[in-house]
Design a protein around this motif. Sequence first.
Motif, mmCIF file in Angstrom:
data_model
loop_
_atom_site.group_PDB
_atom_site.id
_atom_site.type_symbol
_atom_site.label_atom_id
_atom_site.label_comp_id
_atom_site.label_asym_id
_atom_site.label_seq_id
_atom_site.Cartn_x
_atom_site.Cartn_y
_atom_site.Cartn_z
ATOM 1 N N ARG A 1 1.975 6.012 -4.382
ATOM 2 C CA ARG A 1 2.155 5.306 -3.111
ATOM 3 C C ARG A 1 3.511 5.578 -2.466
ATOM 4 N NH1 ARG A 1 -0.229 -0.762 -4.503
ATOM 5 N NH2 ARG A 1 -2.305 -0.086 -5.224
ATOM 6 N N HIS B 1 0.827 -1.207 0.000
ATOM 7 C CA HIS B 1 0.000 0.000 0.000
ATOM 8 C C HIS B 1 0.864 1.261 0.000
ATOM 9 C CE1 HIS B 1 -3.709 -2.225 0.534
ATOM 10 N NE2 HIS B 1 -3.178 -2.880 1.544
ATOM 11 N N VAL B 2 2.002 1.224 0.692
ATOM 12 C CA VAL B 2 2.883 2.377 0.806
ATOM 13 C C VAL B 2 4.321 1.906 0.615
ATOM 14 C CG1 VAL B 2 3.718 4.240 2.295
ATOM 15 C CG2 VAL B 2 1.315 3.543 2.409
ATOM 16 N N ASN C 1 2.640 3.091 -9.735
ATOM 17 C CA ASN C 1 2.274 3.275 -8.321
ATOM 18 C C ASN C 1 3.048 4.431 -7.696
ATOM 19 O OD1 ASN C 1 4.798 2.127 -8.269
ATOM 20 N ND2 ASN C 1 4.342 0.637 -6.674
#
Length: 235
Positions: free
Chosen positions: A158, A136-137, A155
Amino acid sequence: MRKRSPFRYFKTSPEIIRLAVMMYVRFPLSLRNVEDLLHERGIEISHETVRFWWSRFGPLFAAEIRRKRVQHLRAYSNWQWHLDEVFVKINGETHYLWRAVDQEGEVLESYVTKRRNRKAALKFLRKTMKRFGPPHVIVTDLLRSYGAAMKVIGNSGRQETGRWLNNRAENSHLPFRRRERGMLRFRRTRTLQKFVSVHASVHNHFNQERHLYSRANFKLNRTAALSKWRQLCSA
């Protein structure tokens, strides 16, 4: 079909081989240090035998540990990764060791490259995500290669950067640095890649984070880790 034991052609017992590999990979000991410590236990082997054992069985032990941990980690959400790279000298030439660490301090992946550009960062990210799935991060330092690689993957939203946010990845280099000094550095890239992969898996296996537990729970977790280690690659 029954799995064949990797120890079937060796006269030495698997317990001694596991002990020698654990001592060499887990602790900052040289090959001759391991030879001397085993000699005190009445086990007469050469330091070259220790070298052969860790090179032959280290990747097998690491692969079994990694397979079990991947199954466990995939059952939970990949909340946050910390990525960082560190300089490593190989025959006087600078190489880069990339490392991905999760929010609990588990080393997910280690990768050695000659350059620190977008291509190397992209290959490292794809290799890690293929094994563990996307997080997610992703916390990184200010190296631009990370941002460029994440734009290719899609991404970039993120990514997080900050002055102290990536201390988890910075601290993950310390066990390797201690081990590197014990080995008097490395001479080949292939040897470094093999060792960091084995060392990361063994470190994860025995990393009990003793500061988070009471003494009684730490002793139980340490005993369980040793018991599981003695069962690795058993027929």
